[in-house]
Scaffold this motif. Sequence first.
Motif, PDB file in Angstrom:
ATOM      1  N   GLY A  63      23.093  18.740  68.889  1.00 20.52           N
ATOM      2  CA  GLY A  63      24.437  18.184  68.706  1.00 20.52           C
ATOM      3  C   GLY A  63      25.077  18.688  67.437  1.00 20.52           C
ATOM      4  N   GLN A  64      24.287  18.776  66.369  1.00 18.49           N
ATOM      5  CA  GLN A  64      24.812  19.290  65.106  1.00 18.49           C
ATOM      6  C   GLN A  64      25.267  20.746  65.256  1.00 18.49           C
ATOM      7  N   LYS A  65      24.502  21.546  65.985  1.00 22.61           N
ATOM      8  CA  LYS A  65      24.857  22.960  66.163  1.00 22.61           C
ATOM      9  C   LYS A  65      26.159  23.107  66.943  1.00 22.61           C
ATOM     10  N   HIS A  66      26.326  22.310  67.997  1.00 25.79           N
ATOM     11  CA  HIS A  66      27.556  22.393  68.789  1.00 25.79           C
ATOM     12  C   HIS A  66      28.767  22.001  67.945  1.00 25.79           C
ATOM     13  N   ALA A  68      20.260  10.289  66.298  1.00 24.17           N
ATOM     14  CA  ALA A  68      19.095  10.816  65.585  1.00 24.17           C
ATOM     15  C   ALA A  68      17.853  10.912  66.479  1.00 24.17           C
ATOM     16  N   GLY A  69      18.061  11.276  67.744  1.00 24.54           N
ATOM     17  CA  GLY A  69      16.950  11.497  68.666  1.00 24.54           C
ATOM     18  C   GLY A  69      16.601  12.972  68.773  1.00 24.54           C
ATOM     19  N   SER A  95      28.141  15.759  71.450  1.00 21.25           N
ATOM     20  CA  SER A  95      27.413  16.342  70.321  1.00 21.25           C
ATOM     21  C   SER A  95      27.374  15.382  69.135  1.00 21.25           C
ATOM     22  N   MET A  96      28.494  14.700  68.854  1.00 22.92           N
ATOM     23  CA  MET A  96      28.513  13.776  67.728  1.00 22.92           C
ATOM     24  C   MET A  96      27.659  12.547  68.000  1.00 22.92           C
ATOM     25  N   THR A  97      27.650  12.073  69.245  1.00 26.74           N
ATOM     26  CA  THR A  97      26.804  10.933  69.602  1.00 26.74           C
ATOM     27  C   THR A  97      25.337  11.291  69.451  1.00 26.74           C
TER      28      THR A  97
END
Length: 405
Positions: A183-186, A176-177, A169-171
């Motif tokens: 990823g931000q939500k997780h 920024a794809g 999620s952080m990757t």
Amino acid sequence: MSPLPLRGPGSHEEPAELYRAMRRKHGPVAPVILDGGIPAWLVIGYRELHQVTGDPDLFSRDSQLWNQWDNVPDDWPLRPVINRGQPSILYTVGERHRRRSAMLSDALDGVDPAVLRADSERFADELIDAFCARGTADLINEYAMLLPVRVLAHLYGWSDHEGLALVTSMTDMINAGDRALAGQKHLHDSCQALVAERLADPADDVVSRMIAARSDFTDEEIVQDLMVLMSAGHQPTADWIGTSLHLMLTDHRFAASMFGGRSSVSEAMNEVLWEQTPTQNMPGRYATRDTNLGGRRINAGDLLILGLQGANSDPQVRTDAASLTGGNNAHFSFSHGEHRCPFPAQEISEVIARTGIEVVLDRLPDIDLSVPATSLHRRESPWLRGLTELPVKFSPTPALGGALG
């Protein structure tokens, strides 16, 4: 003079040349285009960046000031790092920011350095045990990308299993794809669950110390700050490890460290911060009024991207490259001013990175690249610079438990 796109092959494969081209064409403050054709300024002058980060009254961190919000779609892939009204320390200003920064610094300062070092060694050994018998490994995806998150998750209060699940999620956020928002939500959901757990059952960890000292900060503000600590602590540290190992494997100046020496490890790590800093660019600051900077007319509400690597390589201050590396820490790799990375966070990152590098050198003394250095690639991100892989070979060795194969 047309602005250059911030994202593109030159931005991640050969950023040094890109910054030189920007400086030749535009000077220390360059117009750039973000995803979706959104305009911004990239500050790549050392003195100009010092001015922007040191004057929060003129160049605010308050993203509500941005004059481009009407042009930004809801699914904009850069929203995880350029957000509007997000209740995190990144966008807090004034006295409230200073109190919030002190809370986070105190919570991080409670980490025992001996415990941190021991945890870093333990997780590093466990990761190396998984591949040491093979004689080959990818030190990015099997090691550097896993070590910081496992150490930080343990410090903050997550289980090892939960910490590993945060890597993807952080990757996705940093790249920024099209998976950035997912990823931000997780990450948010994971932080929210941990904060709720520690509210009900405090422990000896960073999150519990944040909650205990939070004053009037809300649960959601603690969640948002935890997201910042995790994302800002994990990926740059992972890239610091990977890029430092790459430098030591490819530069003859560090050959002694690959055969039992240790004096060059700190030099390699510091050189990376000057020459290939993991955080290349960082959003951002917003002009509170019309002003001039580096010969440019900046309008109220304009977004200024902090070009950390561009400023580190500014020829106006890099007149003698050798004198500005080594033990010189006047780089912008941890930013500057009241929004710089807290000192306890810098120390935690350095311990994890240094330990990770030293354990590799201890456990795999004849390590070498298994592919030509020219075949390696960098991750496509407008913000962070890191290798996508680092294939190596070495003599197979038994795991610390004694098993070979």
